[in-house]
Each structure stands twice: as structure tokens, then as C-alpha cells.
Design a protein around this motif. Structure first.
Motif, short mmCIF file in Angstrom:
data_model
loop_
_atom_site.label_atom_id
_atom_site.label_comp_id
_atom_site.label_asym_id
_atom_site.label_seq_id
_atom_site.Cartn_x
_atom_site.Cartn_y
_atom_site.Cartn_z
N TYR A 264 -11.23 -16.78 19.90
CA TYR A 264 -11.59 -15.64 20.50
C TYR A 264 -12.45 -14.85 19.20
CZ TYR A 264 -11.25 -11.23 23.12
OH TYR A 264 -11.68 -9.95 23.98
N GLY A 265 -13.78 -15.30 19.52
CA GLY A 265 -14.70 -14.76 18.42
C GLY A 265 -15.58 -13.66 18.62
N PHE A 266 -16.39 -13.26 17.90
CA PHE A 266 -17.14 -11.99 18.19
C PHE A 266 -18.81 -12.27 18.11
CE2 PHE A 266 -16.06 -12.39 13.38
CZ PHE A 266 -17.38 -12.55 13.06
N LYS A 267 -19.24 -13.66 17.56
CA LYS A 267 -20.34 -13.95 17.48
C LYS A 267 -21.25 -13.98 19.18
CE LYS A 267 -20.35 -16.49 13.36
NZ LYS A 267 -20.71 -17.61 12.31
N GLY A 268 -22.09 -13.42 19.09
CA GLY A 268 -23.18 -13.28 20.44
C GLY A 268 -22.64 -12.31 21.32
N TYR A 269 -21.64 -11.37 20.58
CA TYR A 269 -21.17 -10.27 21.59
C TYR A 269 -21.69 -9.08 21.01
CZ TYR A 269 -18.27 -13.36 24.25
OH TYR A 269 -17.69 -14.22 24.91
N LYS A 270 -22.02 -7.90 21.98
CA LYS A 270 -22.43 -6.59 21.39
C LYS A 270 -21.38 -5.81 20.72
CE LYS A 270 -24.68 -2.55 23.39
NZ LYS A 270 -25.42 -1.87 24.51
N SER A 271 -20.05 -6.00 21.44
CA SER A 271 -18.99 -5.33 20.62
C SER A 271 -17.91 -6.09 20.76
CB SER A 271 -18.39 -3.77 21.49
OG SER A 271 -18.34 -4.33 23.00
N TYR A 272 -16.84 -5.82 19.63
CA TYR A 272 -15.71 -6.50 19.61
C TYR A 272 -14.45 -5.64 19.18
CZ TYR A 272 -12.91 -10.52 17.60
OH TYR A 272 -12.10 -11.45 17.41
N ALA A 273 -13.65 -5.70 19.67
CA ALA A 273 -12.18 -5.13 19.26
C ALA A 273 -11.06 -5.72 19.51
CB ALA A 273 -12.18 -3.86 19.86
N ILE A 274 -10.08 -5.84 18.61
CA ILE A 274 -8.92 -6.64 18.87
C ILE A 274 -7.78 -5.60 18.38
CG2 ILE A 274 -9.72 -8.81 18.44
CD1 ILE A 274 -8.70 -8.87 15.76
N GLY A 275 -6.34 -5.67 18.98
CA GLY A 275 -5.50 -4.99 18.56
C GLY A 275 -4.30 -5.90 18.69
N GLU A 276 -2.78 -5.36 18.40
CA GLU A 276 -1.69 -6.13 18.39
C GLU A 276 -0.59 -5.31 18.40
OE1 GLU A 276 -0.22 -8.65 15.07
OE2 GLU A 276 -0.81 -10.10 16.46
N ASN A 277 0.36 -5.50 19.36
CA ASN A 277 1.74 -4.87 19.38
C ASN A 277 2.58 -6.01 19.22
OD1 ASN A 277 0.63 -2.51 19.99
ND2 ASN A 277 1.11 -2.58 22.25
N ILE A 278 3.43 -5.72 18.31
CA ILE A 278 4.94 -6.83 18.18
C ILE A 278 6.18 -5.85 18.28
CG2 ILE A 278 3.51 -8.26 16.67
CD1 ILE A 278 4.91 -6.97 14.32
N ALA A 279 7.14 -6.82 18.82
CA ALA A 279 8.41 -6.20 18.90
C ALA A 279 9.43 -7.36 18.69
CB ALA A 279 8.70 -5.56 20.44
#
Length: 191
Positions: free
Chosen positions: A102-117
Motif C-alpha cells: 500500500y504505497g504512496f508513489k504516483g498518488y496526489k495524496s496519501y493517508a493511513i491510520g490504524e485502530n487496534i483492540a
């Protein structure tokens, strides 16, 4: 004839062993569907995350790369008996997402996040917990997140979010001509 039977039996044993060793939720369409339905139902209505109201957000789509990253982290926490966004070897959610493709190259914007439980026994229970935690709820309602992948292994839950925006045809042309300069910037959130 006896040799052929024994050979076939060996293949059957190997297949049964491989299937039984597979993680619980790999390719489980009902698991994916229930998560997406619950997430998108909340996003369609909007909700309060703590004292902040989040208006409706576009629906999320399932992403297999994010699921792969989530599954790897859930398995690692289960096997090594820890609970953290940072893996025991120091890897972050960003590292895991990139390693999963899940990369960012070639994209105008990139955001990631994570929830754990940890410890919840159902999708309903873990989603209820995340929605009643301000930071987790903010991830669920963040309009920058367009994709999600979730995994559960031995009651360790990991929900990885991503959002990538593509360049318009006009922007792509300007990049090729050198009129646009690309600057790398990463946004990530974990709760």
C-alpha cells in the motif's frame, strides 16, 4: 494401485493441514461484509467522536493490501503477547502498510491510520468500543480514509485505514511537462 492410493492420501493430508493452519478470517466474505456494513452505516449518518461532530463521510472500500498488513500485525501481537501500534521490531503502521504494497508513489495524496483492540469477541463488540473511543472514532469517520482492511487473530484486532488520491489528467500532464513539482508528505494516525 496401492502406491497411487497412498500418494493421493498424502496430498489430502497436506491439503487438510494447509487449510486448518490458515488464519481464521482470510478470504472470509462475511467478515469483510459485516465490517464494511458497520463502518459505512456510521459514516453515512455521521456521529459524535467525543465532543466533536463528524458529518457524513463517503463509504469505504475493502483493500486486500491493508488487510494483509492488519493480519500480519494481529498475528505478531498474538504470537509475541504485546499490544501496541509499534511492532516489537520497531516497525510502524506506515512500515507495515508499505511492506504490504500500500504505497504512496504516483498518488496526489496519501493517508493511513490504524485502530487496534484486544479481547473483544465479536465485530459488534470491537466496533462499539472503537466508536466510543474518541481517537478510534475519528479514524473511522476521517473522510481522508477511503479504504480499510481488518484482521482478528486470537482476539487481537487490527483495523488499517488508507486513502490515496490520484492526480487528474491535467495534473498528470503538468507533471510530465515539468510544470508541477512533486513533494512527498505523509499523514498517518494511530489510535
Amino acid at each position: 494401485m496401492k502406491r497411487l492410493f497412498l500418494s493421493g492420501l498424502s496430498v489430502l493430508v497436506i491439503l487438510i493441514t494447509c487449510v486448518s493452519a490458515a488464519p481464521q478470517h482470510i478470504n472470509n466474505d462475511r467478515f469483510k461484509e459485516e465490517f464494511l456494513n458497520r463502518i459505512n452505516k456510521i459514516r453515512a449518518k455521521g456521529c459524535n467522536c467525543g465532543v466533536t461532530y463528524f458529518p457524513p463521510a463517503p463509504p469505504m472500500k475493502w483493500n486486500d493490501q491493508l488487510e494483509f498488513a492488519a493480519r500480519g500485525h494481529a498475528l505478531d501481537m498474538s504470537e509475541r503477547h504485546y499490544f501496541s501500534h509499534t511492532s516489537m521490531n520497531g516497525r510502524s503502521m506506515s512500515d507495515r502498510a508499505l511492506d504490504a504494497g500500500y504505497g504512496f508513489k504516483g498518488y496526489k495524496s496519501y493517508a493511513i491510520g490504524e485502530n487496534i483492540a484486544q479481547g473483544q469477541t465479536s465485530i459488534a463488540e470491537v466496533m462499539n468500543g472503537w466508536l466510543h473511543s474518541e481517537g478510534h472514532c475519528r479514524n473511522l469517520m476521517n473522510p481522508a480514509f477511503k479504504e480499510v482492511g481488518v484482521a482478528e487473530i486470537d482476539h487481537y484486532w487490527v483495523q488499517d485505514f488508507g486513502g490515496r488520491g490520484e492526480f487528474s489528467a491535467r495534473e498528470q500532464q503538468m507533471i510530465k511537462s515539468g510544470r508541477y513539482k512533486l513533494v512527498q508528505r505523509e499523514v498517518s494516525q494511530g489510535h
